[in-house]
Design a protein around this motif. Structure first.
Motif, PDB file in Angstrom:
ATOM      1  N   TYR A 180       0.785  -1.285  -0.045  1.00 29.44           N
ATOM      2  CA  TYR A 180      -0.123   0.090  -0.066  1.00 29.44           C
ATOM      3  C   TYR A 180       0.953   1.228  -0.063  1.00 29.44           C
ATOM      4  O   TYR A 180       0.315   2.244   0.402  1.00 29.44           O
ATOM      5  N   LYS A 198      -5.595  13.211  -0.372  1.00 27.95           N
ATOM      6  CA  LYS A 198      -6.837  12.700   0.149  1.00 27.95           C
ATOM      7  C   LYS A 198      -7.265  11.409  -0.405  1.00 27.95           C
ATOM      8  O   LYS A 198      -7.996  10.364   0.492  1.00 27.95           O
ATOM      9  N   LEU A 201      -5.463   8.582   1.279  1.00 28.13           N
ATOM     10  CA  LEU A 201      -5.771   8.309   2.713  1.00 28.13           C
ATOM     11  C   LEU A 201      -6.977   7.448   2.497  1.00 28.13           C
ATOM     12  O   LEU A 201      -7.082   6.396   3.383  1.00 28.13           O
ATOM     13  N   LYS A 202      -7.886   7.860   1.334  1.00 28.51           N
ATOM     14  CA  LYS A 202      -9.064   6.928   1.205  1.00 28.51           C
ATOM     15  C   LYS A 202      -8.730   5.664   0.809  1.00 28.51           C
ATOM     16  O   LYS A 202      -9.399   4.444   1.213  1.00 28.51           O
ATOM     17  N   ILE A 204      -6.069   3.976   1.575  1.00 31.90           N
ATOM     18  CA  ILE A 204      -5.379   3.121   2.711  1.00 31.90           C
ATOM     19  C   ILE A 204      -6.715   2.696   3.672  1.00 31.90           C
ATOM     20  O   ILE A 204      -6.624   1.296   4.196  1.00 31.90           O
ATOM     21  N   ASN A 205      -7.601   3.326   3.895  1.00 28.44           N
ATOM     22  CA  ASN A 205      -8.722   3.203   4.681  1.00 28.44           C
ATOM     23  C   ASN A 205      -9.502   2.048   3.906  1.00 28.44           C
ATOM     24  O   ASN A 205      -9.941   0.975   4.760  1.00 28.44           O
ATOM     25  N   GLU A 206      -9.788   2.191   2.786  1.00 32.46           N
ATOM     26  CA  GLU A 206     -10.574   1.018   2.218  1.00 32.46           C
ATOM     27  C   GLU A 206      -9.786  -0.231   2.197  1.00 32.46           C
ATOM     28  O   GLU A 206     -10.477  -1.532   2.247  1.00 32.46           O
ATOM     29  N   SER A 207      -8.322  -0.098   1.920  1.00 29.49           N
ATOM     30  CA  SER A 207      -7.520  -1.211   1.860  1.00 29.49           C
ATOM     31  C   SER A 207      -7.434  -2.212   3.318  1.00 29.49           C
ATOM     32  O   SER A 207      -7.603  -3.310   3.255  1.00 29.49           O
ATOM     33  N   ARG A 208      -7.589  -1.290   4.151  1.00 30.23           N
ATOM     34  CA  ARG A 208      -7.555  -1.817   5.796  1.00 30.23           C
ATOM     35  C   ARG A 208      -9.016  -2.839   6.064  1.00 30.23           C
ATOM     36  O   ARG A 208      -8.808  -3.637   6.470  1.00 30.23           O
ATOM     37  N   LYS A 209     -10.139  -2.235   5.321  1.00 25.73           N
ATOM     38  CA  LYS A 209     -11.424  -2.874   5.477  1.00 25.73           C
ATOM     39  C   LYS A 209     -11.280  -4.322   4.858  1.00 25.73           C
ATOM     40  O   LYS A 209     -11.916  -5.368   5.141  1.00 25.73           O
ATOM     41  N   ASP A 215      -4.851  -4.489   8.416  1.00 27.07           N
ATOM     42  CA  ASP A 215      -5.435  -3.657   9.343  1.00 27.07           C
ATOM     43  C   ASP A 215      -5.048  -4.038  10.655  1.00 27.07           C
ATOM     44  O   ASP A 215      -4.831  -2.838  11.566  1.00 27.07           O
ATOM     45  N   LYS A 219      -3.339  -1.412  13.509  1.00 28.14           N
ATOM     46  CA  LYS A 219      -3.595  -1.294  14.919  1.00 28.14           C
ATOM     47  C   LYS A 219      -2.695  -1.745  15.939  1.00 28.14           C
ATOM     48  O   LYS A 219      -2.433  -0.864  16.858  1.00 28.14           O
TER      49      LYS A 219
END
Length: 285
Positions: A180, A198, A201-202, A204-209, A215, A219
């Motif tokens: 990523y 932006k 970041l989107k 990264i956040n979608e990849s974590r899901k 993820d 954490k």
């Protein structure tokens, strides 16, 4: 490379795939470097959206860099030992190198063959292009991106194959963040806007899901991020390129990079605007 083509070639060995690409694009008519290690411009085909790959990069890293090339047999630079490929095909070539490489042999020669191209350059650049709305200002690079502009599906399939096969997991410093990374988050230029940030970041956040391992890594924060959070140093174009090669050589570890820079004659840092700050950082090593 289209998705149907990828499905057909993904079972080929590294050598078989190199031969496949030679038939697809034709063999090089020129060596990459002269015997004095001056670049041969006629060797390049970026106007067609193609890059040059050294077949012997399964034996040594950064063969397209003059200083690294000098440390290896000149034979590696001969036309017969070069293949042309688009960025997705280049990524797959490096994946095959990692797949077939001996970890023991890599440790003995103190370099991870194939891996730097994947984690430091190709995946970060392709993530920026396909997921972060990044548009380069470099004309030659635009041609590379245009060549694969309709092949996002292929890129996703290649990365999925890399994850499923767990080829990268064999490395002692394996980090799920490698999938990523962002090239421009490390070396932001004029073409990297707030909108791009932006979008990253989107991504990264979608990849974590979707990726539980990634993820959980975020954490736990047991490891320092390797491809992001690198201190920003303002460089001119040549210095930035040199440092990118250095990061590849030490596998994008900033502390290791500082140690490496300290051993150089600091030619790469002559025009660094934050020279005083960098000197202070070097004192701790």
């Amino acid at each position: 490379m289209k998705i149907n083509e990828f499905k057909k070639i993904k079972k080929l060995s590294y050598k078989e795939y190199c031969q496949y690409l030679k038939k697809k694009y034709g063999e090089s008519k020129y060596n990459y470097f002269t015997q004095n290690f001056s670049p041969v411009r006629k060797c390049k085909r970026t106007t067609e959206g193609l890059v040059v790959h050294h077949i012997y990069e399964n034996e040594a890293i950064l063969l397209g860099n003059k200083e690294y090339a000098k440390k290896n047999p000149y034979e590696y630079q001969l036309a017969k030992n070069l293949v042309y490929c688009d960025l997705l095909e280049h990524l797959w070539l490096h994946i095959l190198i990692c797949k077939e490489s001996s970890l023991k042999k890599d440790i003995e020669r103190k370099q991870w063959t194939g891996r730097g191209g994947i984690t430091n350059f190709l995946i970060p650049e392709l993530n920026d292009y396909f997921f972060c709305e990044w548009k380069t200002m470099e004309e030659w690079r635009k041609k590379l991106h245009e060549k694969i502009s309709l092949d996002k599906e292929t890129y996703i399939a290649i990365v999925d194959e890399l994850k499923i096969s767990k080829i990268l997991n064999k490395y002692p410093d394996y980090c799920p963040e490698w999938y990523y990374g962002s090239l421009n988050s490390r070396f932001p230029g004029k073409s990297w806007s707030d909108q791009n940030k932006k979008a990253y970041l989107k991504f990264i956040n979608e990849s974590r899901k979707k990726d539980k391992e990634f993820d959980q890594w975020v954490k736990n924060k047991k490891s320092k991020p390797i491809l992001t959070n690198i201190p920003s140093i303002k460089l001119n174009e040549n210095d930035e390129l040199n440092l990118m090669y250095i990061f590849t050589a030490v596998e994008c570890n900033f502390e290791g990079c500082l140690k490496y820079i300290k051993r150089l004659k600091r030619k790469s840092l002559e025009d660094v605007e934050t020279k005083k700050q960098t000197k202070e950082e070097l004192k701790i090593y």
